[in-house]
Scaffold this motif. Structure first.
Motif, PDB file in Angstrom:
ATOM      1  N   ARG A 277       0.822  -1.208   0.000  1.00 21.75           N
ATOM      2  CA  ARG A 277       0.000   0.000   0.000  1.00 21.75           C
ATOM      3  C   ARG A 277       0.859   1.263   0.000  1.00 21.75           C
ATOM      4  O   ARG A 277       0.560   2.230  -0.680  1.00 21.75           O
ATOM      5  CB  ARG A 277      -0.918  -0.002   1.223  1.00 21.75           C
ATOM      6  N   LEU A 278       1.927   1.245   0.789  1.00 26.97           N
ATOM      7  CA  LEU A 278       2.807   2.398   0.874  1.00 26.97           C
ATOM      8  C   LEU A 278       4.259   1.908   0.942  1.00 26.97           C
ATOM      9  O   LEU A 278       4.922   1.991   1.969  1.00 26.97           O
ATOM     10  CB  LEU A 278       2.477   3.248   2.108  1.00 26.97           C
ATOM     11  N   PRO A 279       4.779   1.389  -0.171  1.00 27.00           N
ATOM     12  CA  PRO A 279       6.131   0.795  -0.159  1.00 27.00           C
ATOM     13  C   PRO A 279       7.216   1.854   0.049  1.00 27.00           C
ATOM     14  O   PRO A 279       7.147   2.948  -0.502  1.00 27.00           O
ATOM     15  CB  PRO A 279       6.239   0.152  -1.539  1.00 27.00           C
ATOM     16  N   ARG A 280       8.218   1.488   0.855  1.00 30.83           N
ATOM     17  CA  ARG A 280       9.330   2.401   1.147  1.00 30.83           C
ATOM     18  C   ARG A 280      10.693   1.764   0.901  1.00 30.83           C
ATOM     19  O   ARG A 280      11.684   2.474   0.754  1.00 30.83           O
ATOM     20  CB  ARG A 280       9.254   2.831   2.620  1.00 30.83           C
ATOM     21  N   VAL A 281      10.753   0.452   0.880  1.00 33.26           N
ATOM     22  CA  VAL A 281      12.042  -0.237   0.843  1.00 33.26           C
ATOM     23  C   VAL A 281      12.843   0.132  -0.403  1.00 33.26           C
ATOM     24  O   VAL A 281      14.053   0.382  -0.323  1.00 33.26           O
ATOM     25  CB  VAL A 281      11.835  -1.757   0.926  1.00 33.26           C
ATOM     26  N   ALA A 282      12.208   0.186  -1.565  1.00 33.95           N
ATOM     27  CA  ALA A 282      12.928   0.487  -2.801  1.00 33.95           C
ATOM     28  C   ALA A 282      13.580   1.864  -2.727  1.00 33.95           C
ATOM     29  O   ALA A 282      14.729   2.041  -3.163  1.00 33.95           O
ATOM     30  CB  ALA A 282      11.980   0.404  -3.998  1.00 33.95           C
ATOM     31  N   ASP A 283      12.872   2.835  -2.189  1.00 32.52           N
ATOM     32  CA  ASP A 283      13.436   4.179  -2.067  1.00 32.52           C
ATOM     33  C   ASP A 283      14.595   4.199  -1.090  1.00 32.52           C
ATOM     34  O   ASP A 283      15.629   4.827  -1.346  1.00 32.52           O
ATOM     35  CB  ASP A 283      12.356   5.164  -1.615  1.00 32.52           C
ATOM     36  N   TYR A 284      14.433   3.537   0.047  1.00 33.01           N
ATOM     37  CA  TYR A 284      15.505   3.521   1.035  1.00 33.01           C
ATOM     38  C   TYR A 284      16.747   2.798   0.515  1.00 33.01           C
ATOM     39  O   TYR A 284      17.876   3.260   0.720  1.00 33.01           O
ATOM     40  CB  TYR A 284      15.033   2.837   2.321  1.00 33.01           C
ATOM     41  N   MET A 285      16.534   1.680  -0.170  1.00 34.00           N
ATOM     42  CA  MET A 285      17.658   0.872  -0.636  1.00 34.00           C
ATOM     43  C   MET A 285      18.213   1.367  -1.957  1.00 34.00           C
ATOM     44  O   MET A 285      19.287   0.937  -2.392  1.00 34.00           O
ATOM     45  CB  MET A 285      17.235  -0.590  -0.769  1.00 34.00           C
ATOM     46  N   GLY A 286      17.501   2.273  -2.609  1.00 28.24           N
ATOM     47  CA  GLY A 286      17.984   2.824  -3.872  1.00 28.24           C
ATOM     48  C   GLY A 286      17.931   1.838  -5.020  1.00 28.24           C
ATOM     49  O   GLY A 286      18.854   1.784  -5.839  1.00 28.24           O
ATOM     50  N   VAL A 287      16.869   1.031  -5.091  1.00 28.57           N
ATOM     51  CA  VAL A 287      16.725   0.055  -6.161  1.00 28.57           C
ATOM     52  C   VAL A 287      15.480   0.379  -6.972  1.00 28.57           C
ATOM     53  O   VAL A 287      14.617   1.147  -6.552  1.00 28.57           O
ATOM     54  CB  VAL A 287      16.636  -1.384  -5.592  1.00 28.57           C
ATOM     55  N   GLU A 288      15.369  -0.240  -8.113  1.00 25.12           N
ATOM     56  CA  GLU A 288      14.203  -0.066  -8.976  1.00 25.12           C
ATOM     57  C   GLU A 288      13.025  -0.835  -8.387  1.00 25.12           C
ATOM     58  O   GLU A 288      13.108  -2.053  -8.157  1.00 25.12           O
ATOM     59  CB  GLU A 288      14.507  -0.579 -10.380  1.00 25.12           C
TER      60      GLU A 288
ATOM     61  N   ASP B 101      13.913 -13.388 -11.305  1.00 24.49           N
ATOM     62  CA  ASP B 101      14.075 -12.237 -12.194  1.00 24.49           C
ATOM     63  C   ASP B 101      13.959 -10.904 -11.462  1.00 24.49           C
ATOM     64  O   ASP B 101      14.501  -9.893 -11.924  1.00 24.49           O
ATOM     65  CB  ASP B 101      13.028 -12.285 -13.313  1.00 24.49           C
ATOM     66  N   VAL B 102      13.215 -10.870 -10.376  1.00 24.63           N
ATOM     67  CA  VAL B 102      12.943  -9.592  -9.712  1.00 24.63           C
ATOM     68  C   VAL B 102      13.795  -9.364  -8.468  1.00 24.63           C
ATOM     69  O   VAL B 102      13.809  -8.255  -7.925  1.00 24.63           O
ATOM     70  CB  VAL B 102      11.450  -9.489  -9.332  1.00 24.63           C
ATOM     71  N   LEU B 103      14.520 -10.378  -8.016  1.00 23.35           N
ATOM     72  CA  LEU B 103      15.420 -10.188  -6.883  1.00 23.35           C
ATOM     73  C   LEU B 103      16.607  -9.344  -7.312  1.00 23.35           C
ATOM     74  O   LEU B 103      17.228  -9.611  -8.346  1.00 23.35           O
ATOM     75  CB  LEU B 103      15.908 -11.536  -6.337  1.00 23.35           C
ATOM     76  N   GLN B 104      16.939  -8.345  -6.533  1.00 19.94           N
ATOM     77  CA  GLN B 104      18.047  -7.441  -6.873  1.00 19.94           C
ATOM     78  C   GLN B 104      19.094  -7.496  -5.767  1.00 19.94           C
ATOM     79  O   GLN B 104      18.781  -7.319  -4.586  1.00 19.94           O
ATOM     80  CB  GLN B 104      17.543  -6.005  -7.032  1.00 19.94           C
ATOM     81  N   GLN B 105      20.329  -7.751  -6.198  1.00 19.39           N
ATOM     82  CA  GLN B 105      21.411  -7.781  -5.217  1.00 19.39           C
ATOM     83  C   GLN B 105      21.749  -6.350  -4.799  1.00 19.39           C
ATOM     84  O   GLN B 105      21.790  -5.436  -5.621  1.00 19.39           O
ATOM     85  CB  GLN B 105      22.652  -8.455  -5.797  1.00 19.39           C
ATOM     86  N   TRP B 106      21.987  -6.206  -3.521  1.00 17.30           N
ATOM     87  CA  TRP B 106      22.328  -4.876  -2.983  1.00 17.30           C
ATOM     88  C   TRP B 106      23.742  -4.930  -2.443  1.00 17.30           C
ATOM     89  O   TRP B 106      24.070  -5.751  -1.579  1.00 17.30           O
ATOM     90  CB  TRP B 106      21.359  -4.496  -1.873  1.00 17.30           C
ATOM     91  N   GLY B 107      24.598  -4.058  -2.963  1.00 16.20           N
ATOM     92  CA  GLY B 107      25.982  -4.031  -2.513  1.00 16.20           C
ATOM     93  C   GLY B 107      26.755  -5.202  -3.062  1.00 16.20           C
ATOM     94  O   GLY B 107      26.378  -5.849  -4.049  1.00 16.20           O
TER      95      GLY B 107
ATOM     96  N   SER C 213      23.828   1.602  -4.036  1.00 15.24           N
ATOM     97  CA  SER C 213      24.918   0.673  -4.332  1.00 15.24           C
ATOM     98  C   SER C 213      25.128   0.605  -5.823  1.00 15.24           C
ATOM     99  O   SER C 213      24.198   0.611  -6.614  1.00 15.24           O
ATOM    100  CB  SER C 213      24.585  -0.710  -3.769  1.00 15.24           C
ATOM    101  N   THR C 214      26.399   0.561  -6.186  1.00 10.50           N
ATOM    102  CA  THR C 214      26.730   0.517  -7.615  1.00 10.50           C
ATOM    103  C   THR C 214      26.880  -0.909  -8.112  1.00 10.50           C
ATOM    104  O   THR C 214      27.096  -1.126  -9.309  1.00 10.50           O
ATOM    105  CB  THR C 214      28.039   1.264  -7.874  1.00 10.50           C
ATOM    106  N   GLY C 215      26.792  -1.863  -7.217  1.00  3.06           N
ATOM    107  CA  GLY C 215      27.034  -3.242  -7.638  1.00  3.06           C
ATOM    108  C   GLY C 215      25.792  -4.074  -7.672  1.00  3.06           C
ATOM    109  O   GLY C 215      25.871  -5.277  -7.430  1.00  3.06           O
ATOM    110  N   ARG C 216      24.611  -3.484  -7.923  1.00  4.39           N
ATOM    111  CA  ARG C 216      23.372  -4.242  -7.920  1.00  4.39           C
ATOM    112  C   ARG C 216      23.242  -5.027  -9.224  1.00  4.39           C
ATOM    113  O   ARG C 216      23.352  -4.474 -10.312  1.00  4.39           O
ATOM    114  CB  ARG C 216      22.174  -3.313  -7.743  1.00  4.39           C
TER     115      ARG C 216
END
Length: 474
Positions: free
Chosen positions: A303-314, A331-337, A461-464
């Protein structure tokens, strides 16, 4: 309440108590200054009865009569027959009734001494009134009230033994006494207001408040950071920050939760909004990944997603696409860092979040994530607003509850815990956020001060890379 509760109230409200105490003393001092000073002068009269015989028995009878007569004479001192003469002698612009209010007379028990006190706004006038009352009283008693008929003289004698002297200082107001009473009243009022505030305040402030709402343990405390919105991922932005260390302490405590369980998947929720739930989940995920554990952070707030903004992912594609079969989980899992932390965004906002989160597809998704990762953290909406968190908790090991100090109310936390108990979900513990860094409610690393760096480290993160891209490279 116990003694420690009262001590906590004193610690938390000492400024209020001190202010009201000072205000009470200052008010009493101001009241004293506004009062017109009054002066008191006193004179003493000796009452005796003359006897024609010098025998001991006659003297004793005379003394006994004088003692009995003094009791009645005291009431004559402020009578109109005496005070009218005083008004005429001193040319006072008043009446006997009004003047009587400033005159008093007393005599110790079994004594023949009468003490007359007169109060006036002028010191000289107070002494003059006391002396005039004494002389006129003596004349009225001797020559009028106790005078025999004919030419015989009165046997009663009234003599002044201590004339009234001009007082050098006012008798009222009693400024030191008034100030002392004002301080006591102010202190009592401050304590009363402090206790009333504590009783009326239903917000969570300390670990003791949480213990009253639930038997679940407190897993950790996160200090209040005014710059939390500027750098939400403090564990990544400033690893040496004491607040970041508090998340590592939370990580350590979480490792001892449900040690016998086969799954380490947790729903992170709160009673209401604005309690730091999403930032806590994100920082905890980063802290867990630092140990080398495989961690996936799922944004279950559709309803009010925040994780993508905080983690800087699409965040355009994510959990909702998996649940409706539009995309594969890998396909939708994104590595962070560069570590083993992966992020599963919420995806597009659906019209039926609760139905999707309670579906068999959601259950299969969480089971797949639990098999692939050491820790699964699901950021879910507040429990009291919607049923989403309760629905997801059925597919996980249990719930981690976030409660904000000074924001979350005790009835809200209790209601959220009861809601979980009603559906059979397990509450592993409570994470207290926004704790003050100082004072009686401080906790853990929040008690230490720190300086923020001049430039906050970037949270992106630049290594996603997606897991499918990694598979392709392999």
């Amino acid at each position: 309440m116990e003694l420690r509760d009262y001590l906590r109230i004193l610690h938390r409200n000492w400024i209020l108590i001190l202010a009201m105490t000072i205000l009470g003393g200052a008010g009493a001092f101001g009241y004293s200054l506004l009062q017109t000073p009054s002066y008191e002068a006193s004179s003493q009269l000796y009452v005796s009865v003359r006897s024609d015989s010098s025998g001991i028995s006659e003297l004793a009878q005379g003394t006994s009569f004088a003692r009995q007569a003094v009791v009645s004479f005291v009431d004559v001192v402020d009578s109109a027959v005496v005070l009218d003469r005083v008004i005429d002698d001193l040319n006072l612009d008043t009446t006997a009734q009004k003047l009587a209010g400033s005159i008093s007379a007393s005599s110790p028990q079994n004594s023949v001494i009468i003490t007359i006190r007169a109060t006036a706004a002028d010191a000289d006038m107070a002494a003059a009134i006391a002396n005039s009352v004494g002389s006129n009283f003596a004349d009225v008693v001797v020559n009028r009230l106790e005078k025999p008929e004919g030419e015989a003289t009165s046997l009663v004698r009234v003599e002044t033994i201590a004339p009234a002297l001009v007082p050098t200082s006012p008798s009222s107001p009693h400024t030191p006494l008034n100030v002392a009473l004002g301080l006591i009243v102010g202190l009592a009022a401050g304590l009363g207001v402090a206790v009333l505030r504590s009783v009326m305040d239903t917000r969570i402030h300390s670990l003791h408040d949480i213990e009253a709402a639930t038997e679940a343990p407190v897993l950790g405390g996160i200090a209040l950071d005014p710059d939390a919105k500027k750098r939400p991922l403090i564990v990544h932005a400033d690893p040496r920050n004491p607040r970041a260390e508090s998340f590592r302490s939370l990580r350590t405590n979480l490792q001892f939760v449900d040690v016998d369980g086969s799954s380490r998947s947790f729903v992170v929720s709160s009673a209401g909004p604005g309690e730091g739930k999403s930032t806590t989940t994100a920082n905890l995920a980063i802290a867990l990944a630092e140990t080398g554990a495989r961690v996936v952070l799922v944004d279950g707030d559709l309803r009010l997603p925040r994780v993508a903004d905080y983690m800087g992912v699409e965040g355009g594609v994510g959990l909702t696409d998996v649940l409706i079969g539009r995309a594969e989980l890998v396909d939708v899992l994104q590595q962070w860092g560069t570590g083993k932390l992966f992020v599963l965004p919420s995806g597009r906002t659906p019209p039926n979040p609760s139905e999707l989160l309670g579906s068999q597809a959601m259950q299969r998704t969480l089971e797949a994530l639990s098999d692939a990762f050491d820790y699964v953290l699901v950021d879910a909406p507040p429990l009291l607003l919607v049923t989403d968190a309760a629905v997801i908790s059925r597919f996980t090991s249990g719930v981690l509850m976030v409660a904000a100090s000074g924001t979350t109310k005790k009835p809200q936390l209790t209601a959220a815990v009861e809601k979980l108990q009603a559906i059979g979900s397990r509450l592993f513990g409570v994470i207290v956020t926004m704790l003050p860094s100082k004072g009686p409610d401080s906790y853990g690393y929040g008690a230490y001060s720190y300086s923020a760096p001049e430039e906050a480290a970037t949270t992106r993160s630049t290594g996603r890379r997606s897991r499918r891209e990694q598979a392709g490279e392999k």
